[in-house]
Structures are given as structure tokens and as C-alpha cells.
Scaffold this motif. Structure first.
Motif, PDB file in Angstrom:
ATOM      1  N   SER A  70     -18.210   3.736 -25.463  1.00  0.00           N
ATOM      2  CA  SER A  70     -17.030   4.568 -25.248  1.00  0.00           C
ATOM      3  C   SER A  70     -17.464   6.009 -25.051  1.00  0.00           C
ATOM      4  CB  SER A  70     -16.053   4.451 -26.419  1.00  0.00           C
ATOM      5  OG  SER A  70     -16.653   4.933 -27.595  1.00  0.00           O
ATOM      6  N   LEU A  71     -16.589   6.767 -24.413  1.00  0.00           N
ATOM      7  CA  LEU A  71     -16.938   8.125 -24.006  1.00  0.00           C
ATOM      8  C   LEU A  71     -15.664   8.949 -23.942  1.00  0.00           C
ATOM      9  CD1 LEU A  71     -19.128  10.019 -22.731  1.00  0.00           C
ATOM     10  CD2 LEU A  71     -18.557   8.993 -20.522  1.00  0.00           C
ATOM     11  N   VAL A  72     -15.702  10.148 -24.508  1.00  0.00           N
ATOM     12  CA  VAL A  72     -14.570  11.068 -24.432  1.00  0.00           C
ATOM     13  C   VAL A  72     -15.020  12.313 -23.695  1.00  0.00           C
ATOM     14  CG1 VAL A  72     -12.880  12.419 -25.716  1.00  0.00           C
ATOM     15  CG2 VAL A  72     -13.639  10.209 -26.614  1.00  0.00           C
ATOM     16  N   VAL A  73     -14.287  12.682 -22.654  1.00  0.00           N
ATOM     17  CA  VAL A  73     -14.598  13.888 -21.882  1.00  0.00           C
ATOM     18  C   VAL A  73     -13.329  14.703 -21.702  1.00  0.00           C
ATOM     19  CG1 VAL A  73     -16.500  12.771 -20.645  1.00  0.00           C
ATOM     20  CG2 VAL A  73     -14.220  12.807 -19.626  1.00  0.00           C
ATOM     21  N   ARG A  74     -13.520  15.983 -21.427  1.00  0.00           N
ATOM     22  CA  ARG A  74     -12.365  16.843 -21.148  1.00  0.00           C
ATOM     23  C   ARG A  74     -12.050  16.789 -19.656  1.00  0.00           C
ATOM     24  NH1 ARG A  74     -10.286  19.384 -25.171  1.00  0.00           N
ATOM     25  NH2 ARG A  74     -11.528  19.836 -27.019  1.00  0.00           N
ATOM     26  N   GLN A  75     -10.793  16.872 -19.358  1.00  0.00           N
ATOM     27  CA  GLN A  75     -10.344  16.880 -17.958  1.00  0.00           C
ATOM     28  C   GLN A  75     -11.140  17.914 -17.172  1.00  0.00           C
ATOM     29  OE1 GLN A  75      -6.146  17.478 -17.636  1.00  0.00           O
ATOM     30  NE2 GLN A  75      -6.149  17.584 -15.405  1.00  0.00           N
ATOM     31  N   GLY A  76     -11.608  17.510 -16.012  1.00  0.00           N
ATOM     32  CA  GLY A  76     -12.377  18.412 -15.166  1.00  0.00           C
ATOM     33  C   GLY A  76     -13.887  18.237 -15.302  1.00  0.00           C
ATOM     34  N   GLU A  77     -14.317  17.641 -16.404  1.00  0.00           N
ATOM     35  CA  GLU A  77     -15.748  17.410 -16.584  1.00  0.00           C
ATOM     36  C   GLU A  77     -16.196  16.206 -15.754  1.00  0.00           C
ATOM     37  OE1 GLU A  77     -16.391  19.141 -21.113  1.00  0.00           O
ATOM     38  OE2 GLU A  77     -16.248  16.977 -20.797  1.00  0.00           O
ATOM     39  N   ASN A  78     -17.507  16.135 -15.531  1.00  0.00           N
ATOM     40  CA  ASN A  78     -18.104  14.978 -14.864  1.00  0.00           C
ATOM     41  C   ASN A  78     -18.635  14.018 -15.923  1.00  0.00           C
ATOM     42  OD1 ASN A  78     -17.667  16.464 -12.524  1.00  0.00           O
ATOM     43  ND2 ASN A  78     -19.775  17.247 -12.472  1.00  0.00           N
ATOM     44  N   CYS A  79     -18.775  12.754 -15.563  1.00  0.00           N
ATOM     45  CA  CYS A  79     -19.379  11.811 -16.498  1.00  0.00           C
ATOM     46  C   CYS A  79     -20.162  10.745 -15.724  1.00  0.00           C
ATOM     47  CB  CYS A  79     -18.337  11.160 -17.394  1.00  0.00           C
ATOM     48  SG  CYS A  79     -17.151  10.123 -16.549  1.00  0.00           S
ATOM     49  N   VAL A  80     -21.077  10.101 -16.454  1.00  0.00           N
ATOM     50  CA  VAL A  80     -21.925   9.061 -15.869  1.00  0.00           C
ATOM     51  C   VAL A  80     -21.910   7.840 -16.775  1.00  0.00           C
ATOM     52  CG1 VAL A  80     -24.234   8.437 -15.074  1.00  0.00           C
ATOM     53  CG2 VAL A  80     -23.452  10.824 -14.896  1.00  0.00           C
ATOM     54  N   LEU A  81     -21.630   6.692 -16.181  1.00  0.00           N
ATOM     55  CA  LEU A  81     -21.627   5.434 -16.903  1.00  0.00           C
ATOM     56  C   LEU A  81     -22.829   4.625 -16.435  1.00  0.00           C
ATOM     57  CD1 LEU A  81     -18.738   6.590 -17.116  1.00  0.00           C
ATOM     58  CD2 LEU A  81     -17.892   4.251 -16.950  1.00  0.00           C
ATOM     59  N   GLN A  82     -23.444   3.922 -17.381  1.00  0.00           N
ATOM     60  CA  GLN A  82     -24.669   3.196 -17.085  1.00  0.00           C
ATOM     61  C   GLN A  82     -24.464   1.684 -17.172  1.00  0.00           C
ATOM     62  OE1 GLN A  82     -27.329   5.070 -16.404  1.00  0.00           O
ATOM     63  NE2 GLN A  82     -26.774   7.069 -17.282  1.00  0.00           N
ATOM     64  N   CYS A  83     -25.227   0.964 -16.349  1.00  0.00           N
ATOM     65  CA  CYS A  83     -25.195  -0.489 -16.369  1.00  0.00           C
ATOM     66  C   CYS A  83     -26.607  -1.017 -16.171  1.00  0.00           C
ATOM     67  CB  CYS A  83     -24.265  -1.011 -15.280  1.00  0.00           C
ATOM     68  SG  CYS A  83     -24.178  -2.812 -15.168  1.00  0.00           S
ATOM     69  N   ASN A  84     -27.108  -1.750 -17.142  1.00  0.00           N
ATOM     70  CA  ASN A  84     -28.402  -2.417 -17.038  1.00  0.00           C
ATOM     71  C   ASN A  84     -28.183  -3.921 -17.105  1.00  0.00           C
ATOM     72  OD1 ASN A  84     -30.608  -0.234 -17.170  1.00  0.00           O
ATOM     73  ND2 ASN A  84     -29.253   0.342 -18.839  1.00  0.00           N
ATOM     74  N   TYR A  85     -28.941  -4.656 -16.310  1.00  0.00           N
ATOM     75  CA  TYR A  85     -28.699  -6.087 -16.273  1.00  0.00           C
ATOM     76  C   TYR A  85     -30.001  -6.862 -16.128  1.00  0.00           C
ATOM     77  CZ  TYR A  85     -29.225  -5.470 -11.211  1.00  0.00           C
ATOM     78  OH  TYR A  85     -29.712  -5.152  -9.957  1.00  0.00           O
ATOM     79  N   SER A  86     -29.915  -8.147 -16.435  1.00  0.00           N
ATOM     80  CA  SER A  86     -31.095  -9.016 -16.302  1.00  0.00           C
ATOM     81  C   SER A  86     -30.790 -10.208 -15.395  1.00  0.00           C
ATOM     82  CB  SER A  86     -31.540  -9.497 -17.684  1.00  0.00           C
ATOM     83  OG  SER A  86     -30.489 -10.172 -18.336  1.00  0.00           O
ATOM     84  N   VAL A  87     -29.624 -10.187 -14.740  1.00  0.00           N
ATOM     85  CA  VAL A  87     -29.206 -11.292 -13.880  1.00  0.00           C
ATOM     86  C   VAL A  87     -30.177 -11.466 -12.714  1.00  0.00           C
ATOM     87  CG1 VAL A  87     -27.370 -12.157 -12.379  1.00  0.00           C
ATOM     88  CG2 VAL A  87     -26.781 -10.867 -14.455  1.00  0.00           C
ATOM     89  N   THR A  88     -30.555 -12.727 -12.474  1.00  0.00           N
ATOM     90  CA  THR A  88     -31.410 -13.055 -11.336  1.00  0.00           C
ATOM     91  C   THR A  88     -30.905 -14.337 -10.688  1.00  0.00           C
ATOM     92  OG1 THR A  88     -33.337 -12.056 -12.408  1.00  0.00           O
ATOM     93  CG2 THR A  88     -33.767 -13.608 -10.636  1.00  0.00           C
ATOM     94  N   PRO A  89     -30.743 -14.389  -9.364  1.00  0.00           N
ATOM     95  CA  PRO A  89     -30.860 -13.257  -8.454  1.00  0.00           C
ATOM     96  C   PRO A  89     -29.681 -12.296  -8.588  1.00  0.00           C
ATOM     97  CG  PRO A  89     -30.055 -15.184  -7.287  1.00  0.00           C
ATOM     98  CD  PRO A  89     -30.367 -15.641  -8.684  1.00  0.00           C
ATOM     99  N   ASP A  90     -29.886 -11.096  -8.126  1.00  0.00           N
ATOM    100  CA  ASP A  90     -28.823 -10.076  -8.193  1.00  0.00           C
ATOM    101  C   ASP A  90     -28.395  -9.758  -6.768  1.00  0.00           C
ATOM    102  OD1 ASP A  90     -31.006  -7.201  -8.875  1.00  0.00           O
ATOM    103  OD2 ASP A  90     -31.314  -9.022  -7.686  1.00  0.00           O
ATOM    104  N   ASN A  91     -27.484 -10.519  -6.246  1.00  0.00           N
ATOM    105  CA  ASN A  91     -27.030 -10.366  -4.864  1.00  0.00           C
ATOM    106  C   ASN A  91     -26.289  -9.044  -4.680  1.00  0.00           C
ATOM    107  OD1 ASN A  91     -24.547 -10.751  -2.850  1.00  0.00           O
ATOM    108  ND2 ASN A  91     -26.246 -12.001  -2.105  1.00  0.00           N
ATOM    109  N   HIS A  92     -25.372  -8.735  -5.574  1.00  0.00           N
ATOM    110  CA  HIS A  92     -24.600  -7.502  -5.451  1.00  0.00           C
ATOM    111  C   HIS A  92     -24.094  -7.070  -6.816  1.00  0.00           C
ATOM    112  CE1 HIS A  92     -21.499 -10.664  -5.340  1.00  0.00           C
ATOM    113  NE2 HIS A  92     -20.727  -9.765  -5.889  1.00  0.00           N
ATOM    114  N   LEU A  93     -23.608  -5.860  -6.890  1.00  0.00           N
ATOM    115  CA  LEU A  93     -23.066  -5.321  -8.139  1.00  0.00           C
ATOM    116  C   LEU A  93     -21.749  -4.634  -7.822  1.00  0.00           C
ATOM    117  CD1 LEU A  93     -24.965  -3.603 -11.009  1.00  0.00           C
ATOM    118  CD2 LEU A  93     -22.906  -2.511 -10.085  1.00  0.00           C
ATOM    119  N   ARG A  94     -20.769  -4.865  -8.664  1.00  0.00           N
ATOM    120  CA  ARG A  94     -19.436  -4.289  -8.472  1.00  0.00           C
ATOM    121  C   ARG A  94     -19.072  -3.442  -9.690  1.00  0.00           C
ATOM    122  NH1 ARG A  94     -16.177  -8.745  -5.457  1.00  0.00           N
ATOM    123  NH2 ARG A  94     -17.748 -10.314  -5.011  1.00  0.00           N
ATOM    124  N   TRP A  95     -18.287  -2.411  -9.460  1.00  0.00           N
ATOM    125  CA  TRP A  95     -17.650  -1.653 -10.539  1.00  0.00           C
ATOM    126  C   TRP A  95     -16.144  -1.824 -10.409  1.00  0.00           C
ATOM    127  CZ3 TRP A  95     -19.788   0.789 -14.658  1.00  0.00           C
ATOM    128  CH2 TRP A  95     -21.171   1.057 -14.629  1.00  0.00           C
TER     129      TRP A  95
END
Lengths: 114, 114
Positions: A10-35
Motif C-alpha cells: 500500500s502507498l499513500v501520496v499527496r495529490q499532485g505527487e508522482n508514484c511508482v509501483l513495482q511488479c516482480n514475477y517468476s512466470v515462465t513463459p512470460d508472453n505479456h504483462l498487463r496493468w
């Protein structure tokens, strides 16, 4: 074993700020990734799909990267708005069609405060 | 915009009772899916379908049946509901003929089994 790990939980930011979300995976094969974005009590809405070995996409204030060598993706949200408050879910597909297995992360809950 | 409609939005059932969750899509998509979402976990696939008359087992099919009587409708059936099936259920549709098939989700059905 969880094959798609998202951070932070979870992440709390103030309006107007930028943020970065991370995703690490071990899936094989990895044809594509969706958000996906999931508002509270609602279904998932697709934000972007990444396909190439090293891919980048941009959709308004949302931009995403994928590095298949590192099995890592990021979702950047620029100049956050209150409406960005939601859970963001990373999904890795092992085939081109969803009839292949989709592996869902548990999501990052983003809260944007005034 | 593509539409996937689930009913009911909320359901309370008793242990041992029969529960039917309904899903309707107006996208003319061949593929439809049923997932469940539990706190702290990613979505998990229960059943899916390639088209009218077809149903296939997903990753966690035990205790669930599915029915696809038409292109538009896909039902999830719990013949003997148990408290462990308390969850939020999502239906989705997609077109497999589009590379990296885009998925459209319903708003979810919150099921409580007492």
C-alpha cells in the motif's frame, strides 16, 4: 508459491505527487504483462499491455515499463489525482490469449490524499 | 465500451444451499471467465469457456460448475455452498482473435456463505 509479487502493498501520496509501483514475477513463459486499475467495489479496468522484451507504454498520466530479462515491471503515475485512489494489479500472461494462464498479483493499494 | 454485467451484486447463502451467479456480456466475445478474489491474493481462475456450449476447468474448479448456454451468458453454480466459498466473484469476457486479448470485467458479486 506466489509467482507475481507487487510492492509496495500500500502507498499513500499527496495529490499532485508522482508514484511508482513495482511488479516482480517468476512466470515462465512470460508472453505479456498487463496493468489493471480496480476501484473499490468495482471490476478491473485495463490500463496497458506490455509485450516486448524491453517495452514501454504510455497512456496519459500512466506509463509502464517491462524488462523480461529481469522479470520486472513498473507503473508510473504522474501528477496523481484523488481519482487515482484504487488498487493496481499486475498480471502476467503465459500466452497471447487469456486462455493461457493469467497470473495475478495481489495488487498495490494506492491512496491519494488532498 | 464493452459491457459485462453480473447479477446479483451481493448474495448471502446458507451452507449446503445452491447458488447461481450470472454473467451477461454484450461484446460478442467468444471467451468468458469466472474468477474469485480473496483478500491478499490475486484473482484465481475457476472456470472458463470458449463459446456457447463449452465449459473448461480453471485452476480451482472444485466445488463449482459452470454453464454457457449462449454466447452472451455464462453462469457459475455452487451446488452445495460452503463458508470457504465466501469471496468476491468476477466474470470477464475477451476476444481471442485479438493478439494479447483485451479483457473486460464485471463489477463483481460479493458472496457470503453462512
Amino acid at each position: 508459491k506466489t509467482q507475481v509479487e507487487q510492492s509496495p502493498q500500500s502507498l499513500v501520496v499527496r495529490q499532485g505527487e508522482n508514484c511508482v509501483l513495482q511488479c516482480n514475477y517468476s512466470v515462465t513463459p512470460d508472453n505479456h504483462l498487463r496493468w489493471f486499475k480496480q476501484d473499490t467495489g468495482k471490476g478491473l479496468v485495463s490500463l496497458t499491455v506490455l509485450v516486448d522484451q524491453k517495452d514501454k507504454t504510455s497512456n496519459g498520466r500512466y506509463s509502464a515499463t517491462l524488462d523480461k530479462d529481469a522479470k520486472h515491471s513498473t507503473l508510473h503515475i504522474t501528477a496523481t489525482l484523488l481519482d487515482d485512489t484504487a488498487t493496481y494489479i499486475c498480471v502476467v500472461g503465459d500466452r497471447g490469449s487469456a486462455l493461457g494462464r493469467l497470473h495475478f498479483g495481489a495488487g498495490t493499494q494506492l491512496i491519494v490524499i488532498p | 465500451e464493452a459491457a459485462v454485467t453480473q447479477s446479483p451484486r451481493n448474495k448471502v447463502a446458507v451452507t449446503g444451499g445452491k447458488v447461481t451467479l450470472s454473467c451477461n456480456q454484450t461484446n460478442n466475445h467468444n471467451n468468458m471467465y469466472w474468477y474469485r478474489q480473496d483478500t491478499g491474493h490475486g484473482l484465481r481462475l475457476i472456470h472458463y469457456s470458449y463459446g456457447a456450449g463449452s465449459t473448461e476447468k480453471g485452476d480451482i474448479p472444485d466445488g463449482y460448475k459452470a454453464s454457457r448456454p449462449s454466447q452472451e451468458n455464462f453462469s457459475l453454480i455452487l451446488e452445495l455452498a460452503t463458508p470457504s466459498q465466501t469471496s468476491v466473484y468476477f466474470c470477464a469476457s475477451g476476444d481471442p482473435h485479438i493478439s494479447n486479448e483485451r479483457l473486460f470485467f464485471g463489477h463483481g458479486t460479493k458472496l457470503s456463505v453462512l
